[in-house]
Motif scaffolding. Structure first.
Motif, PDB file in Angstrom:
ATOM      1  N   GLY A 152       0.810  -1.207   0.000  1.00 27.30           N
ATOM      2  CA  GLY A 152       0.000   0.000   0.000  1.00 27.30           C
ATOM      3  C   GLY A 152       0.844   1.259   0.000  1.00 27.30           C
ATOM      4  N   GLY A 153       1.924   1.241   0.758  1.00 31.87           N
ATOM      5  CA  GLY A 153       2.814   2.395   0.779  1.00 31.87           C
ATOM      6  C   GLY A 153       3.496   2.627  -0.550  1.00 31.87           C
ATOM      7  N   GLU A 154       3.861   1.545  -1.230  1.00 32.12           N
ATOM      8  CA  GLU A 154       4.511   1.685  -2.525  1.00 32.12           C
ATOM      9  C   GLU A 154       3.527   2.175  -3.581  1.00 32.12           C
ATOM     10  N   ILE A 155       2.284   1.708  -3.511  1.00 34.03           N
ATOM     11  CA  ILE A 155       1.259   2.233  -4.422  1.00 34.03           C
ATOM     12  C   ILE A 155       1.089   3.729  -4.191  1.00 34.03           C
ATOM     13  N   ALA A 156       1.025   4.136  -2.932  1.00 32.70           N
ATOM     14  CA  ALA A 156       0.868   5.557  -2.625  1.00 32.70           C
ATOM     15  C   ALA A 156       2.037   6.371  -3.187  1.00 32.70           C
ATOM     16  N   ARG A 157       3.251   5.853  -3.061  1.00 31.80           N
ATOM     17  CA  ARG A 157       4.420   6.567  -3.588  1.00 31.80           C
ATOM     18  C   ARG A 157       4.293   6.787  -5.092  1.00 31.80           C
ATOM     19  N   LEU A 158       3.869   5.758  -5.818  1.00 29.99           N
ATOM     20  CA  LEU A 158       3.738   5.884  -7.264  1.00 29.99           C
ATOM     21  C   LEU A 158       2.569   6.785  -7.647  1.00 29.99           C
ATOM     22  N   VAL A 159       1.475   6.699  -6.908  1.00 37.09           N
ATOM     23  CA  VAL A 159       0.322   7.567  -7.193  1.00 37.09           C
ATOM     24  C   VAL A 159       0.704   9.032  -7.006  1.00 37.09           C
ATOM     25  N   ALA A 170      -7.012   1.398   6.452  1.00 37.97           N
ATOM     26  CA  ALA A 170      -6.264   0.314   7.087  1.00 37.97           C
ATOM     27  C   ALA A 170      -7.216  -0.427   8.015  1.00 37.97           C
ATOM     28  N   HIS A 171      -6.749  -1.556   8.522  1.00 39.35           N
ATOM     29  CA  HIS A 171      -7.564  -2.359   9.446  1.00 39.35           C
ATOM     30  C   HIS A 171      -7.110  -2.106  10.875  1.00 39.35           C
ATOM     31  N   SER A 172      -6.071  -2.795  11.316  1.00 38.44           N
ATOM     32  CA  SER A 172      -5.618  -2.636  12.702  1.00 38.44           C
ATOM     33  C   SER A 172      -4.999  -1.267  12.955  1.00 38.44           C
ATOM     34  N   ASN A 173      -4.568  -0.575  11.890  1.00 38.95           N
ATOM     35  CA  ASN A 173      -3.943   0.740  12.051  1.00 38.95           C
ATOM     36  C   ASN A 173      -4.903   1.904  11.786  1.00 38.95           C
ATOM     37  N   ALA A 174      -6.186   1.617  11.650  1.00 42.70           N
ATOM     38  CA  ALA A 174      -7.165   2.679  11.419  1.00 42.70           C
ATOM     39  C   ALA A 174      -7.094   3.718  12.537  1.00 42.70           C
ATOM     40  N   GLY A 175      -7.148   4.987  12.153  1.00 39.66           N
ATOM     41  CA  GLY A 175      -7.081   6.078  13.116  1.00 39.66           C
ATOM     42  C   GLY A 175      -5.679   6.558  13.412  1.00 39.66           C
ATOM     43  N   GLU A 176      -4.677   5.816  12.977  1.00 39.86           N
ATOM     44  CA  GLU A 176      -3.292   6.188  13.257  1.00 39.86           C
ATOM     45  C   GLU A 176      -2.730   7.059  12.142  1.00 39.86           C
ATOM     46  N   SER A 177      -1.630   7.716  12.437  1.00 38.50           N
ATOM     47  CA  SER A 177      -0.996   8.635  11.500  1.00 38.50           C
ATOM     48  C   SER A 177      -0.425   7.901  10.292  1.00 38.50           C
ATOM     49  N   PRO A 228       2.588  17.001   0.695  1.00 41.29           N
ATOM     50  CA  PRO A 228       1.398  17.716   1.182  1.00 41.29           C
ATOM     51  C   PRO A 228       0.151  16.847   1.275  1.00 41.29           C
ATOM     52  N   ALA A 229       0.053  15.823   0.404  1.00 39.55           N
ATOM     53  CA  ALA A 229      -1.133  14.961   0.436  1.00 39.55           C
ATOM     54  C   ALA A 229      -1.114  13.984   1.606  1.00 39.55           C
ATOM     55  N   ILE A 230       0.012  13.925   2.329  1.00 40.28           N
ATOM     56  CA  ILE A 230       0.148  12.996   3.457  1.00 40.28           C
ATOM     57  C   ILE A 230       0.129  13.730   4.787  1.00 40.28           C
ATOM     58  N   VAL A 231       0.611  14.960   4.801  1.00 42.05           N
ATOM     59  CA  VAL A 231       0.742  15.721   6.046  1.00 42.05           C
ATOM     60  C   VAL A 231      -0.604  15.768   6.790  1.00 42.05           C
ATOM     61  N   GLY A 232      -0.578  15.339   8.037  1.00 42.93           N
ATOM     62  CA  GLY A 232      -1.769  15.392   8.890  1.00 42.93           C
ATOM     63  C   GLY A 232      -2.784  14.292   8.650  1.00 42.93           C
ATOM     64  N   ARG A 233      -2.525  13.411   7.684  1.00 38.49           N
ATOM     65  CA  ARG A 233      -3.509  12.365   7.358  1.00 38.49           C
ATOM     66  C   ARG A 233      -3.486  11.232   8.383  1.00 38.49           C
ATOM     67  N   ARG A 234      -4.655  10.649   8.598  1.00 37.83           N
ATOM     68  CA  ARG A 234      -4.786   9.426   9.385  1.00 37.83           C
ATOM     69  C   ARG A 234      -5.548   8.388   8.563  1.00 37.83           C
ATOM     70  N   PHE A 235      -5.276   7.134   8.853  1.00 37.09           N
ATOM     71  CA  PHE A 235      -5.938   6.061   8.113  1.00 37.09           C
ATOM     72  C   PHE A 235      -7.401   5.961   8.517  1.00 37.09           C
ATOM     73  N   ASP A 236      -8.273   5.855   7.512  1.00 31.19           N
ATOM     74  CA  ASP A 236      -9.662   5.508   7.768  1.00 31.19           C
ATOM     75  C   ASP A 236      -9.773   3.994   7.922  1.00 31.19           C
ATOM     76  N   LEU A 259       6.963   8.954   3.017  1.00 28.43           N
ATOM     77  CA  LEU A 259       5.993   9.798   2.313  1.00 28.43           C
ATOM     78  C   LEU A 259       5.599  11.023   3.121  1.00 28.43           C
ATOM     79  N   ALA A 260       6.133  11.151   4.320  1.00 32.66           N
ATOM     80  CA  ALA A 260       5.601  12.098   5.298  1.00 32.66           C
ATOM     81  C   ALA A 260       5.637  13.549   4.845  1.00 32.66           C
TER      82      ALA A 260
END
Length: 359
Positions: A17-24, A37-44, A56-64, A52-53
Motif C-alpha cells: 500500500g505504501g509503494e502504491i501511494a508513492r507511485l500515485v 487500514a484495518h488494525s492501524n485505522a485512526g493512526e498517522s 502535502p497529500a500525506i501531512v496530517g492524514r490518518r488512516f480511515d 511519504l511524510a
C-alpha cells in the motif's frame, strides 16, 4: 485539459500500500484520496509511511477504517489487503460503486481454477479477474498484445504475485517459441525481506535475518506455484512440471530469479537470444542486457524495470535464465499502476520510474 483521476488505497499502511501511494503521488494523472487500514485505522499515515511524510497529500492524514463506503466515490481503488481479504471488500464495493476500476494486489482473483485456489489458500475462491501482467505472452504470440487488449477493456484487475512475475518473464519467451520444455522447470529465487510482508514475526527480525539466507515454501507448497503454472499454460505450455523455491536473503527489496529448463534438441544460444529479444526488445519495462552481462537486483531498486538474461548450458542441455526486479515496484505496485494506465487509456509508462537507484 488534463483530468485528474482520484485513487483510494485499502491496506495503505503495509509495504504494498505504501509503494502504491508513492507511485500515485508521482503520477501526473492521479490524485490520492482515501487511505484505509484495518488494525492501524485512526493512526498517522506518516508514522507508518515515513518516507511519504513530507508530501502535502500525506501531512496530517490518518488512516480511515477499511470499508466499502470509505472507498466508494473514487475513480480507482487499489486493494492491498492480506490474501483472502480482498474478495469480501470487492464484493461490497461492487454493490455501492459498480463502475469503479478495482485493482487487487492480493491473490484473491488471480487464479482461474477454483480448486487450485482451495488447494493452496484453503478457502472459497472469490472469482477470476483480468490478469495484470501486460507483458504476458499468449500461445502463438511472439510479442504481447492479447493481454494488453484485455487490460484495456476491464474494470477489475488481479495484479500478479512478485515471484510469479520474475519466473514468468524469465521463461515465457522460450515456451511461446517452442524452444524450451516446460515439463522440467526449476526456479530458485533470492527474495528481499519486504516480500514477506510487514507483519512482525520472529523469523523476520533483523537479528534473525542479518547474514542469513532462508528458504521458504519448500517442496511445492508456496502459493505462487499454481499461478506460475497458469501463466506458462497461457504462453502455450501443454504440460508444466515446476520446482519452485524462494529464498529470503538479507536485502530489503528485490528478486533475483534463476530459472532453468531443457531446450529442444538442436537449439542454439543464438536462437534462444533471438526469442527473448523478439519478446522484449519493444517492451518499455523488460530489458535484455548485453550478452554475458548478468542482471543484479541492485540495478532495479525503485524502478518498474525488469532485467532478463538468457544463456545456453550446452552440457546440461538447458536454458538458464536470470531475472532481476524490484518486488515492490514491478513485482507489485508498479504492475498495478501499469495496468491502471492501460485500463484508463493513459500512456502505459505514465508515473512509472524506469531508472533504478545506485549504488
Amino acid at each position: 485539459m488534463r483530468v485528474t483521476v482520484s485513487v483510494a488505497i485499502a491496506g495503505a499502511s503495509g509495504y504494498a500500500g505504501g509503494e502504491i501511494a508513492r507511485l500515485v503521488l508521482a503520477h501526473p494523472d492521479l490524485s490520492l484520496g482515501a487511505l484505509t487500514a484495518h488494525s492501524n485505522a485512526g493512526e498517522s499515515v506518516a508514522a507508518h509511511q515515513p518516507h511519504l511524510a513530507a508530501h502535502p497529500a500525506i501531512v496530517g492524514r490518518r488512516f480511515d477504517a477499511t470499508s466499502a463506503p470509505a472507498l466508494a466515490g473514487h475513480d480507482v481503488v487499489f486493494l492491498a489487503l492480506p490474501h483472502g481479504a480482498s474478495g469480501a471488500v470487492a464484493a461490497a464495493l461492487a454493490e455501492v460503486d459498480p463502475d469503479v476500476l478495482v485493482l487487487d494486489v492480493g491473490a484473491d482473483h488471480r487464479l482461474v481454477d477454483p480448486q487450485a485456489w482451495r488447494d493452496y489458500y484453503h478457502s472459497e475462491h472469490a472469482g477470476t479477474w483480468t490478469y495484470g501482467m501486460p507483458e504476458l505472452l499468449h500461445a502463438g504470440e511472439r510479442t504481447a498484445s492479447a493481454q494488453r487488449a484485455l487490460l484495456a477493456d476491464t474494470r477489475r484487475v488481479a495484479v500478479p504475485g512478485c515471484n510469479v512475475t520474475a519466473v514468468t518473464l524469465a521463461l515465457q519467451p522460450g515456451v511461446a517459441a517452442g524452444l524450451v520444455a516446460s515439463d522440467d522447470v526449476v526456479a530458485v529465487l533470492a527474495v528481499g525481506y519486504s516480500g514477506a510482508g510487514k507483519a512482525p514475526k520472529t523469523h523476520l527480525l533483523a537479528s534473525e535475518a542479518h547474514g542469513a539466507a532462508v528458504p521458504y515454501g519448500v517442496g511445492g507448497t508456496h502459493r505462487h506455484n499454481p499461478e506460475i503454472v497458469q501463466n506458462l499454460q497461457v504462453a502455450g505450455a501443454q504440460q508444466v512440471r515446476l520446482s519452485f523455491t524462494p529464498v529470503l536473503v538479507p536485502m530489503s527489496r528485490g528478486i533475483l530469479a534463476t530459472v532453468t529448463a531443457p531446450v529442444a534438441e538442436g537449439t542454439t544460444a543464438a536462437q534462444l537470444r533471438d526469442a527473448w529479444a523478439t519478446a522484449y526488445d519493444d517492451e518499455p519495462f523488460v530489458h535484455l542486457p548485453p550478452e554475458g552481462q548478468q542482471p543484479t537486483s541492485a540495478s532495479v531498486v525503485g524502478a518498474n524495470t525488469v532485467l532478463v538474461q538468457v544463456a545456453l548450458d550446452e552440457r546440461a542441455g538447458r536454458a538458464v535464465i536470470t531475472c532481476a526486479l524490484d518486488n515492490l515496484v514491478k513485482g507489485t505496485a508498479g504492475a498495478a499502476v501499469q495496468s491502471l494506465n492501460l485500463a484508463l487509456g493513459l500512456p502505459e509508462t505514465a508515473g512509472l520510474p524506469l531508472l533504478g537507484v545506485a549504488p
